[in-house]
Design a protein around this motif. Structure first.
Motif, PDB file in Angstrom:
ATOM      1  N   HIS A 110       0.836  -1.192   0.000  1.00 25.04           N
ATOM      2  CA  HIS A 110       0.000   0.000   0.000  1.00 25.04           C
ATOM      3  C   HIS A 110       0.873   1.244   0.000  1.00 25.04           C
ATOM      4  O   HIS A 110       2.051   1.197   0.352  1.00 25.04           O
ATOM      5  CB  HIS A 110      -0.938   0.007   1.212  1.00 25.04           C
ATOM      6  CG  HIS A 110      -1.914  -1.125   1.241  1.00 25.04           C
ATOM      7  ND1 HIS A 110      -1.580  -2.378   1.755  1.00 25.04           N
ATOM      8  CD2 HIS A 110      -3.204  -1.215   0.812  1.00 25.04           C
ATOM      9  CE1 HIS A 110      -2.631  -3.180   1.658  1.00 25.04           C
ATOM     10  NE2 HIS A 110      -3.630  -2.496   1.088  1.00 25.04           N
ATOM     11  N   ASN A 111       0.263   2.352  -0.394  1.00 25.69           N
ATOM     12  CA  ASN A 111       0.982   3.625  -0.485  1.00 25.69           C
ATOM     13  C   ASN A 111       0.977   4.336   0.872  1.00 25.69           C
ATOM     14  O   ASN A 111       0.362   5.388   1.047  1.00 25.69           O
ATOM     15  CB  ASN A 111       0.345   4.501  -1.565  1.00 25.69           C
ATOM     16  CG  ASN A 111       1.148   5.754  -1.834  1.00 25.69           C
ATOM     17  OD1 ASN A 111       2.344   5.815  -1.527  1.00 25.69           O
ATOM     18  ND2 ASN A 111       0.503   6.766  -2.389  1.00 25.69           N
ATOM     19  N   ASN A 131      -0.508  12.589  -1.267  1.00 30.45           N
ATOM     20  CA  ASN A 131      -1.479  12.046  -2.204  1.00 30.45           C
ATOM     21  C   ASN A 131      -2.874  12.326  -1.667  1.00 30.45           C
ATOM     22  O   ASN A 131      -3.055  12.629  -0.485  1.00 30.45           O
ATOM     23  CB  ASN A 131      -1.252  10.551  -2.433  1.00 30.45           C
ATOM     24  CG  ASN A 131      -1.467   9.727  -1.175  1.00 30.45           C
ATOM     25  OD1 ASN A 131      -2.607   9.489  -0.766  1.00 30.45           O
ATOM     26  ND2 ASN A 131      -0.379   9.288  -0.549  1.00 30.45           N
ATOM     27  N   HIS A 173      -4.907   9.263   0.869  1.00 28.59           N
ATOM     28  CA  HIS A 173      -4.197   8.724   2.036  1.00 28.59           C
ATOM     29  C   HIS A 173      -5.139   8.107   3.062  1.00 28.59           C
ATOM     30  O   HIS A 173      -4.829   7.096   3.691  1.00 28.59           O
ATOM     31  CB  HIS A 173      -3.330   9.808   2.671  1.00 28.59           C
ATOM     32  CG  HIS A 173      -4.068  11.054   3.047  1.00 28.59           C
ATOM     33  ND1 HIS A 173      -4.771  11.179   4.219  1.00 28.59           N
ATOM     34  CD2 HIS A 173      -4.220  12.241   2.391  1.00 28.59           C
ATOM     35  CE1 HIS A 173      -5.321  12.384   4.290  1.00 28.59           C
ATOM     36  NE2 HIS A 173      -4.994  13.059   3.179  1.00 28.59           N
ATOM     37  N   ASP A 204      -6.072   4.722   1.817  1.00 28.13           N
ATOM     38  CA  ASP A 204      -4.926   3.813   1.912  1.00 28.13           C
ATOM     39  C   ASP A 204      -4.761   3.307   3.339  1.00 28.13           C
ATOM     40  O   ASP A 204      -4.544   2.109   3.576  1.00 28.13           O
ATOM     41  CB  ASP A 204      -3.648   4.526   1.454  1.00 28.13           C
ATOM     42  CG  ASP A 204      -3.697   4.911  -0.013  1.00 28.13           C
ATOM     43  OD1 ASP A 204      -4.412   4.238  -0.771  1.00 28.13           O
ATOM     44  OD2 ASP A 204      -3.022   5.898  -0.387  1.00 28.13           O
TER      45      ASP A 204
END
Length: 648
Positions: free
Chosen positions: A493-494, A515, A518, A521
């Motif tokens: 995941h980011n 980003n 978020h 995420d």
């Protein structure tokens, strides 16, 4: 190609564009951490790949042809490190002399680079404004490289300005390779004047001789005419003479001994020999154009087969095996000849004034020659003996140089491996973008950055203290298994893992790389944490429970301190996220009002309220009443939600 050409490219790209650019180019062509070795052979297409990579990475508007010309100039500027500029300086007084002798330089270089596949060049026309250069090569695409070399040599060694115009290209031929013609434009007046003066002095000499009287002239001409062809063949014992139809009409004394019964005379030259250098079709016109070029011919053993049948018929059964063995030994002898072609108008024939090409005593024995067979006025005897004396020493020096190059390359590879390990450790403590900024010399304080919106998650092993009290080693094993599982999840995941402190694991979304997703995420990570722990408990019977909470808001992050630096986050968002975790329940995901509102922008999440909970506000002694939603499965993705209500 030999590594020396690539060494020159490396040297000047590092010098003009920097070490980082060169390393990036190497990695782009698949030669990461390669140390080019002078005498090592590399693929011909590698220099093309380097040019293409330079076009992309240097990005200064230059094309592949521009960089190939640059590489050619680099080679000329670089070979002075090896002392090869002396070859250029002694080639001739004029640039035209150098162009005439390029092939001779390549032939001499083959002693140091025996596997070198060099091109062939010769001049077919000369005038005061330049020359017409013919270029033959087995490689395609190297014309810009050659042009770069010619430009640099003309400028550095002869102080002239050169322009090159490509005329025509002949289709590829297996025997001659690729053929190109170039018109080289430069100031060639001095060379032409010198040649005219030389011709004029010859005419003047003839006039002086004739002015002494007819008797003296007749005597001189008679004296010159007394030199018979037989003496010429003795002076040059390996000579070949052939007519325009390529029929051999005379050979030197030594060739007569090696090929008895005049086996060579009367034969067609293409049937008994082949031109090894320069590679071209065996025609009279081609050979006539090579009068200023050092040539190599190979006499083939097939010419001896003409006498085989007669020998077998004459031989008895008793000695037939001996004859066959002798002929088999002769078949393995291939005579290499090197010399100059000259056209003799009086004979209407071409003479090849040459000597055998011998590297060492083994070659001489294989050809069936002895030292006495070589002419006294040549250097063949000295070269063979000197080569025999120094061959073992040169081989030892070459092997040592190759060994040092291999050790250096292994050292670079080991250094790169340890650098990767160091980078991996560093990036586990500090984000890569921040670490790279610090490496460039930026002060740690300058790495601090304010983020308007991030999502911070804390997850705690709720019952680890109970396990520690009963079995400390089991607690350590449990924490390692859980945190390793979490590490694998966040890699998918980011998000960024900030740290683990005791039994708490901290994750951030939206920093250090910002980003807009978020919160989603982090929510996905929280669900994955919960699901994987449930699966782990079911599969391993491990008794462990986790509490998860996260909050969305603003924060500041940066590297603080010099010893054991860490990338830390500061602000009320971190404190509120920690409260979400501490007030959560085992197996639940507790989120704030901010996170709840932002998650509504994404589909697939289901929320339920829980009862009233009191959370201490950072910096005060009061408590704010927080009403939460309880959690239950309604869809694939499930969350708890927090609703803020006034304190009563």
């Amino acid at each position: 190609m030999y590594g020396m050409l690539l060494e020159s490219v490396q040297h000047f790209i590092q010098l003009e564009y920097g070490e980082e650019t060169w390393l990036a180019i190497l990695e782009s062509v698949g030669y990461r951490n390669t140390v080019f070795r002078t005498h090592h052979i590399y693929p011909d297409e590698l220099i093309m790949k380097l040019a293409d990579a330079a076009v992309t990475l240097v990005a200064n508007g230059s094309t592949r042809q521009d960089f190939l010309r640059f590489f050619g100039r680099c080679f000329v500027r670089y070979f002075s490190h090896y002392g090869y500029e002396k070859f250029i300086k002694v080639c001739g007084r004029y640039f035209c002399d150098f162009l005439t002798g390029i092939d001779n330089i390549h032939l001499q270089m083959r002693y140091m680079y025996p596997k070198m596949v060099s091109p062939s060049m010769y001049i077919s026309h000369e005038d005061a404004e330049g020359v017409l250069l013919h270029y033959r090569t087995t490689r395609n695409g190297f014309c810009p490289y050659l042009i770069g070399q010619l430009h640099q040599i003309a400028h550095d060694f002869y102080g002239i300005q050169l322009t090159v115009e490509e005329l025509t290209k002949t289709p590829f031929n297996k025997e001659e390779g690729y053929q190109f013609r170039f018109r080289l434009n430069f100031d060639n007046r001095d060379y032409m004047t010198g040649r005219s003066a030389c011709n004029g002095s010859l005419e003047l000499g003839r006039i002086n001789i004739s002015s002494r009287g007819s008797a003296g002239t007749m005597a001189s001409e008679k004296a010159l005419a007394s030199l018979s062809s037989s003496i010429l063949m003795q002076l040059f014992p390996f000579t070949l003479v052939f007519r325009p139809d390529l029929q051999i009409i005379a050979v030197g004394r030594q060739l007569k001994q090696m090929f008895p019964d005049n086996a060579l005379v009367g034969q067609a030259l293409p049937d008994v020999a082949r031109v090894r250098r320069p590679k071209l079709l065996f025609t009279w016109d081609n050979l006539y154009s090579l009068q200023k070029v050092l040539c190599e011919m190979e006499l083939l053993p097939a010419i001896r087969t003409a006498k085989k049948n007669a020998r077998h018929l004459a031989a008895s059964k008793a000695d037939s095996n001996a004859v066959a063995n002798k002929e088999a030994k002769e078949e393995n002898r291939r005579l290499m000849l090197q010399g100059q072609l000259r056209y003799l108008s009086d004979w209407n024939a071409m003479i090849f004034l040459c000597n055998p090409l011998i590297n060492n005593l083994e070659d001489m024995d294989g050809m069936g020659l002895t030292i006495n067979d070589l002419s006294l006025h040549g250097h063949g005897r000295d070269m063979v003996m000197a080569g025999w004396q120094h061959n073992s020493r040169l081989e030892d020096m070459y092997e040592r140089a190759e060994e040092r190059s291999q050790q250096l390359q292994q050292t670079y590879e080991l250094q790169d491996e340890w650098k990767k390990r160091g980078d991996k450790l560093l990036y586990s403590m500090i984000p890569q973008s921040v670490a790279d900024t610090l490496r460039s010399g930026t002060d740690p304080v300058d790495t601090c950055q304010a983020f308007e919106s991030i999502t911070v998650l804390f997850v705690e092993l709720a019952n680890i203290d109970e396990i520690t009290a009963t079995n400390p080693m089991e607690a350590v094993s449990c924490m390692n298994a859980v945190f390793s599982c979490f590490d694998n999840i966040i890699d998918q995941h980011n998000v960024y893992k900030v740290e683990t402190v005791g039994k708490v694991y901290m994750v951030v979304g939206g920093a250090p790389e910002t980003n807009e997703t978020h919160v989603k995420d982090v929510a996905m990570v929280a669900l994955s944490f919960r699901d994987e722990i449930d699966k782990m408990v079911k599969d391993t019977k491990m008794s462990v429970h986790i509490r998860i909470g996260f909050h969305t808001g603003s924060a500041v992050a940066g590297v603080v301190g010099k010893k054991m630096p860490r990338y830390c986050f500061f602000g009320d968002t971190i404190n509120t996220a920690a409260r979400m975790q501490t007030t959560s329940l085992p197996g639940k995901i507790h989120i704030s009002q901010n996170s709840f509102c932002r998650l509504h922008n994404f589909n697939g999440f289901v929320f339920e309220m829980r009862g009233t909970v009191f959370v201490k506000v950072q910096g005060t002694d009061t408590y704010t009443s927080l009403r939460f939603l309880d959690e239950s499965w309604f869809s694939v993705l499930l969350f708890s939600i927090l609703q803020l209500v006034p304190h009563v």
